[in-house]
Motif scaffolding. Structure first.
Motif, PDB file in Angstrom:
ATOM      1  N   ASP A   1      12.003   5.623   0.961  1.00  0.00           N
ATOM      2  CA  ASP A   1      12.954   6.247   1.894  1.00  0.00           C
ATOM      3  C   ASP A   1      13.970   5.253   2.434  1.00  0.00           C
ATOM      4  OD1 ASP A   1      11.532   8.590   1.568  1.00  0.00           O
ATOM      5  OD2 ASP A   1      10.250   8.241   3.326  1.00  0.00           O
ATOM      6  N   ASN A   2      13.906   3.987   1.950  1.00  0.00           N
ATOM      7  CA  ASN A   2      14.781   2.913   2.447  1.00  0.00           C
ATOM      8  C   ASN A   2      14.661   2.768   3.967  1.00  0.00           C
ATOM      9  OD1 ASN A   2      16.530   0.801   2.258  1.00  0.00           O
ATOM     10  ND2 ASN A   2      18.369   2.026   1.880  1.00  0.00           N
ATOM     11  N   ASP A   3      13.427   2.910   4.450  1.00  0.00           N
ATOM     12  CA  ASP A   3      13.146   2.826   5.889  1.00  0.00           C
ATOM     13  C   ASP A   3      12.650   1.410   6.213  1.00  0.00           C
ATOM     14  OD1 ASP A   3      12.314   3.040   8.488  1.00  0.00           O
ATOM     15  OD2 ASP A   3      10.866   4.659   8.152  1.00  0.00           O
ATOM     16  N   ILE A   4      13.567   0.543   6.642  1.00  0.00           N
ATOM     17  CA  ILE A   4      13.232  -0.867   6.879  1.00  0.00           C
ATOM     18  C   ILE A   4      12.208  -1.003   7.995  1.00  0.00           C
ATOM     19  CG2 ILE A   4      14.157  -3.076   7.687  1.00  0.00           C
ATOM     20  CD1 ILE A   4      16.752  -2.392   6.240  1.00  0.00           C
ATOM     21  N   ASN A   5      12.451  -0.312   9.098  1.00  0.00           N
ATOM     22  CA  ASN A   5      11.523  -0.406  10.238  1.00  0.00           C
ATOM     23  C   ASN A   5      10.148   0.148   9.887  1.00  0.00           C
ATOM     24  OD1 ASN A   5      13.436  -1.599  11.898  1.00  0.00           O
ATOM     25  ND2 ASN A   5      14.250   0.378  12.588  1.00  0.00           N
TER      26      ASN A   5
ATOM     27  N   ALA B   1       3.624  -2.910   7.095  1.00  0.00           N
ATOM     28  CA  ALA B   1       3.178  -4.242   6.675  1.00  0.00           C
ATOM     29  C   ALA B   1       2.383  -4.917   7.777  1.00  0.00           C
ATOM     30  CB  ALA B   1       4.383  -5.092   6.283  1.00  0.00           C
ATOM     31  N   GLN B   2       2.877  -4.825   9.013  1.00  0.00           N
ATOM     32  CA  GLN B   2       2.194  -5.477  10.140  1.00  0.00           C
ATOM     33  C   GLN B   2       0.824  -4.857  10.406  1.00  0.00           C
ATOM     34  OE1 GLN B   2       5.285  -4.999  13.060  1.00  0.00           O
ATOM     35  NE2 GLN B   2       6.158  -7.031  12.674  1.00  0.00           N
ATOM     36  N   LYS B   3       0.662  -3.563  10.065  1.00  0.00           N
ATOM     37  CA  LYS B   3      -0.626  -2.888  10.276  1.00  0.00           C
ATOM     38  C   LYS B   3      -1.606  -3.120   9.127  1.00  0.00           C
ATOM     39  CE  LYS B   3       1.218   0.917  13.089  1.00  0.00           C
ATOM     40  NZ  LYS B   3       1.538   2.364  13.106  1.00  0.00           N
ATOM     41  N   SER B   4      -1.106  -3.698   8.039  1.00  0.00           N
ATOM     42  CA  SER B   4      -1.976  -3.937   6.880  1.00  0.00           C
ATOM     43  C   SER B   4      -3.154  -4.817   7.298  1.00  0.00           C
ATOM     44  CB  SER B   4      -1.174  -4.620   5.776  1.00  0.00           C
ATOM     45  OG  SER B   4      -1.994  -4.918   4.677  1.00  0.00           O
TER      46      SER B   4
ATOM     47  N   ASN C   1       0.835  -1.206   0.000  1.00  0.00           N
ATOM     48  CA  ASN C   1       0.000   0.000   0.000  1.00  0.00           C
ATOM     49  C   ASN C   1       0.870   1.258   0.000  1.00  0.00           C
ATOM     50  OD1 ASN C   1       0.917   0.300   2.659  1.00  0.00           O
ATOM     51  ND2 ASN C   1      -0.910  -0.658   3.537  1.00  0.00           N
ATOM     52  N   GLN C   2       0.219   2.420   0.092  1.00  0.00           N
ATOM     53  CA  GLN C   2       0.921   3.701   0.005  1.00  0.00           C
ATOM     54  C   GLN C   2       1.964   3.855   1.116  1.00  0.00           C
ATOM     55  OE1 GLN C   2       0.426   5.772  -2.549  1.00  0.00           O
ATOM     56  NE2 GLN C   2       2.055   7.142  -1.834  1.00  0.00           N
ATOM     57  N   ALA C   3       1.581   3.482   2.357  1.00  0.00           N
ATOM     58  CA  ALA C   3       2.503   3.627   3.489  1.00  0.00           C
ATOM     59  C   ALA C   3       3.750   2.765   3.302  1.00  0.00           C
ATOM     60  CB  ALA C   3       1.785   3.248   4.788  1.00  0.00           C
ATOM     61  N   MET C   4       3.576   1.547   2.808  1.00  0.00           N
ATOM     62  CA  MET C   4       4.725   0.661   2.571  1.00  0.00           C
ATOM     63  C   MET C   4       5.598   1.215   1.449  1.00  0.00           C
ATOM     64  SD  MET C   4       3.159  -3.185   2.821  1.00  0.00           S
ATOM     65  CE  MET C   4       1.466  -3.247   3.345  1.00  0.00           C
ATOM     66  N   ALA C   5       4.961   1.705   0.373  1.00  0.00           N
ATOM     67  CA  ALA C   5       5.720   2.243  -0.763  1.00  0.00           C
ATOM     68  C   ALA C   5       6.571   3.438  -0.340  1.00  0.00           C
ATOM     69  CB  ALA C   5       4.770   2.622  -1.888  1.00  0.00           C
TER      70      ALA C   5
ATOM     71  N   GLU D   1      11.914 -16.629  11.154  1.00  0.00           N
ATOM     72  CA  GLU D   1      12.735 -15.924  12.134  1.00  0.00           C
ATOM     73  C   GLU D   1      14.164 -15.768  11.626  1.00  0.00           C
ATOM     74  OE1 GLU D   1      14.226 -16.827  16.639  1.00  0.00           O
ATOM     75  OE2 GLU D   1      12.160 -17.319  16.144  1.00  0.00           O
ATOM     76  N   ASP D   2      14.714 -16.826  11.020  1.00  0.00           N
ATOM     77  CA  ASP D   2      16.070 -16.765  10.468  1.00  0.00           C
ATOM     78  C   ASP D   2      16.169 -15.711   9.377  1.00  0.00           C
ATOM     79  OD1 ASP D   2      16.831 -18.768  12.142  1.00  0.00           O
ATOM     80  OD2 ASP D   2      16.775 -20.369  10.635  1.00  0.00           O
ATOM     81  N   GLU D   3      15.129 -15.613   8.533  1.00  0.00           N
ATOM     82  CA  GLU D   3      15.130 -14.642   7.440  1.00  0.00           C
ATOM     83  C   GLU D   3      15.131 -13.222   7.985  1.00  0.00           C
ATOM     84  OE1 GLU D   3      15.132 -13.623   3.375  1.00  0.00           O
ATOM     85  OE2 GLU D   3      15.275 -15.581   4.297  1.00  0.00           O
ATOM     86  N   VAL D   4      14.318 -12.957   8.998  1.00  0.00           N
ATOM     87  CA  VAL D   4      14.240 -11.614   9.595  1.00  0.00           C
ATOM     88  C   VAL D   4      15.580 -11.243  10.216  1.00  0.00           C
ATOM     89  CG1 VAL D   4      13.151 -10.242  11.399  1.00  0.00           C
ATOM     90  CG2 VAL D   4      11.760 -11.737   9.969  1.00  0.00           C
ATOM     91  N   LEU D   5      16.212 -12.206  10.902  1.00  0.00           N
ATOM     92  CA  LEU D   5      17.517 -11.946  11.527  1.00  0.00           C
ATOM     93  C   LEU D   5      18.573 -11.628  10.472  1.00  0.00           C
ATOM     94  CD1 LEU D   5      17.586 -14.752  14.251  1.00  0.00           C
ATOM     95  CD2 LEU D   5      17.415 -12.281  14.646  1.00  0.00           C
ATOM     96  N   ALA D   6      18.497 -12.343   9.323  1.00  0.00           N
ATOM     97  CA  ALA D   6      19.469 -12.104   8.251  1.00  0.00           C
ATOM     98  C   ALA D   6      19.328 -10.693   7.690  1.00  0.00           C
ATOM     99  CB  ALA D   6      19.288 -13.144   7.139  1.00  0.00           C
ATOM    100  N   ILE D   7      18.072 -10.243   7.530  1.00  0.00           N
ATOM    101  CA  ILE D   7      17.835  -8.884   7.011  1.00  0.00           C
ATOM    102  C   ILE D   7      18.321  -7.845   8.032  1.00  0.00           C
ATOM    103  CG2 ILE D   7      16.020  -7.225   6.436  1.00  0.00           C
ATOM    104  CD1 ILE D   7      16.530  -9.074   4.175  1.00  0.00           C
ATOM    105  N   ASP D   8      17.990  -8.080   9.311  1.00  0.00           N
ATOM    106  CA  ASP D   8      18.396  -7.129  10.345  1.00  0.00           C
ATOM    107  C   ASP D   8      19.907  -6.997  10.413  1.00  0.00           C
ATOM    108  OD1 ASP D   8      15.810  -6.679  10.950  1.00  0.00           O
ATOM    109  OD2 ASP D   8      15.723  -8.007  12.702  1.00  0.00           O
ATOM    110  N   ALA D   9      20.601  -8.131  10.174  1.00  0.00           N
ATOM    111  CA  ALA D   9      22.055  -8.097  10.232  1.00  0.00           C
ATOM    112  C   ALA D   9      22.645  -7.266   9.094  1.00  0.00           C
ATOM    113  CB  ALA D   9      22.602  -9.518  10.162  1.00  0.00           C
TER     114      ALA D   9
END
Length: 575
Positions: A522-526, A532-535, A513-517, A567-575
């Motif tokens: 802005d390359n704002d991961i958080n 996405a979680q609020k979708s 959606n617009q908020a995610m785009a 969980e492993d995928e999220v940790l890899a992105i965060d790293a």
């Protein structure tokens, strides 16, 4: 032998007002055309339910109706009857009682069959009625080719020893279908198809040869002492796939088609030099039933409708993500089958082309001659496509071309090797693609996984252990699990003692959606993760998997696998 009555099924159904006389006459005409039994014809036409028909036969003949899915069969007892006889008459030996043999029959009204089997088995027969589909499944399991494969391997080993000729000549001259190497491969493929295996692994070890079939995502092994036969099998397979039989030091890839037990099988083959010879892995693709329709890939109805809306947009990128073997290609081809209309030009760029579809221009990559994703994608855009399928986004170049195509008026479908929907958009940026391009082009992401189903023949209650209780505490904070009885499979011959039989798809879908785009731009991961979680329609994979465990379709063990991968995928992105 229990006396069997001669019953006319059609008249019986009419007299019990389960079908009309017109329906019976129509079924009889249809039966003459197909040659199938009347009961099967009536069920196929939808005039009567199979359960109702079998229960009626059970009542009229005063014989039991046995549910084979829940029946613990005895493989040795079943094999007392020759396989050809069991399949010809559609029968199965269920129990050896003091007063006779209990015989499961798809058609207990077949008096000639009962007379013939009474003569062959020389024992009193007590008939029972069973479902034909279940009977055939159990015959496939009970008459598995494991012992036949072992004896053929021994025969081939002896022939190799007695023939002091060049191995290549021995295998290439094996044109006769009775040659041991040909018969052995035939049995290996038959066993794999019967077991619904997705892959066959042929692996030479120091003193043995291992043949392993991947069934429902897990490898099951058969070990042979005749290690010397491995080169003969590899050479024969290389010939079938058109590979270089003299090259043993480099990996090779090929493919060939087989017809096994009436099924059209496409085999993708890979060879690799290993310590004790060459390892061969073959991926089996069954084309008999064609491409699955989108509504039958296993997505919940609400997600199917959202996915349909995404793929009927005039432009944009729609991603299907997940690890290898999670069913991504099945989902994408289901989408293509719906989009494949005369007014749409569709081009696919794949490595390899897995299913051949009419009207669609499918391009097979060939990197050795420079036919790479990048070069083909640029050429496809000059072919005036409406829809473009990119088999896999592998690098920044293929990602950028696909995203630019999506931005300039094309609908682009593709896959990405990530474990959940949220991290997929971030992975594109991580590849080095301009965040603005991702934000402008990406429209929807589907992540999927295949969960193993609990075997219905050995299902039993299960009390969650400490790790599973911890998982439930994390995933089911807002759910009342009071009274929920979790289940697992104990293991039985039906499921090769794994406790699982078959798989089911589990999906999550994220509409960008617009908020995610804006967060992506802005390359704002958080910020993207929060949006996405609020979708409103977004539901994580692990929660969808938990639904199947709660309803008793799958186990908490399978839910834990999905949760760990995400969980492993999220940790890899965060790293």
């Amino acid at each position: 032998m229990t006396a069997a009555k001669r019953i006319r099924i059609g008249d019986l159904l009419v007299s019990n007002q389960m079908i009309t006389d017109d329906q019976l006459q129509h079924a009889l005409r249809e039966q003459k055309l197909t040659g199938r039994k009347l009961g099967n014809t009536l069920v196929d036409l939808g005039y009567v339910e199979e359960n109702a028909l079998l229960n009626l036969l059970s009542d009229q003949l005063k014989i039991p109706f046995v549910e084979l899915q829940q029946y613990r069969f005895d493989r040795d007892l079943i094999q007392r009857m020759p396989e050809t006889t069991a399949r010809r008459y559609r029968v199965i030996l269920l129990r050896d009682d003091p007063d006779g043999l209990l015989l499961g029959m798809a058609d207990p009204t077949d008096i000639f069959c009962l007379d013939e089997l009474q003569r062959q088995l020389k024992k009193n027969i007590k008939p029972a009625v069973v479902r034909e589909s279940e009977l055939l499944d159990i015959l496939d399991i009970a008459y598995s080719r494991a012992s036949e494969i072992a004896s053929l391997a021994e025969e081939l080993d002896e022939e190799l020893e007695s023939n002091a000729v060049d191995l290549t000549e021995f295998v290439t001259d094996a044109t006769d279908s009775d040659a041991p190497v040909v018969k052995l491969l035939q049995k290996i493929f038959e066993e794999a198809i019967n077991a619904k295996a997705s892959d066959i692994h042929i692996e030479p070890d120091e003193t043995v040869l291992r043949i392993r079939n991947r069934i429902d995502g897990v490898l099951l092994e058969q070990v042979m002492n005749e290690k010397r036969i491995a080169p003969a099998l590899v050479v024969r397979l290389k010939l079938m796939a058109g590979l270089d039989i003299s090259e043993k030091r480099m990996p090779q890839d090929g493919r060939f088609n087989l017809r096994v037990k009436g099924r059209n099988i496409d085999v993708r083959m890979s060879t690799m030099p290993v310590q004790f010879g060459e390892s061969v892995v073959m991926r089996l693709l069954d084309h008999t039933d064609g491409v699955l329709a989108l509504g039958k890939v296993g997505m919940p109805k609400e997600q199917v409708e959202r996915f349909r809306r995404a793929i009927t947009r005039p432009h944009g990128l729609v991603l299907v993500t997940g690890p290898t073997g999670s069913g991504k290609t099945t989902t994408l081809y289901g989408a293509l089958s719906e989009l494949n209309k005369p007014e749409k030009k569709i081009i696919t760029v794949e490595d390899p082309v897995e299913y051949r579809l009419p009207r669609i221009s499918q391009v097979q990559l060939h990197e050795r001659i420079g036919l790479t994703f990048g070069s083909v994608l640029r050429a496809t855009l000059r072919q005036d496509p409406d829809i473009l399928l990119v088999g896999e986004i592998r690098d920044a170049e293929s990602a950028e071309i696909a995203l630019r195509a999506a931005m300039t008026g094309h609908l682009v479908l593709s896959t990405l090797h990530t474990n959940d929907a949220m991290t997929s958009a971030l992975r594109l940026i991580d590849m080095g693609v301009d965040p603005y391009l991702v934000a402008s082009s990406l429209k929807a992401i589907v992540a999927q996984r295949l969960l193993r189903r609990i075997c219905s023949s050995c299902v039993q209650p299960h009390e969650p252990d400490a790790n599973e209780r911890q998982l439930l505490a994390a995933l089911a904070r807002d759910r009342d699990l009071t009274g929920v009885q979790f289940k697992r499979g104990a293991g039985c011959p039906h499921c090769h003692n794994t406790g699982y039989r078959g798989r089911i798809g589990v999906f999550e879908m994220l509409d960008v959606n617009q908020a995610m785009a804006e967060a992506l731009r802005d390359n704002d991961i958080n910020g993207f993760t929060r949006a996405a979680q609020k979708s409103p329609h977004f539901r994580p994979l692990s929660h969808a998997a938990l639904d199947y465990a709660i309803e008793g379709t799958s186990t908490l063990e399978e839910v834990m696998k999905v949760s760990a991968q995400v969980e492993d995928e999220v940790l890899a992105i965060d790293a």
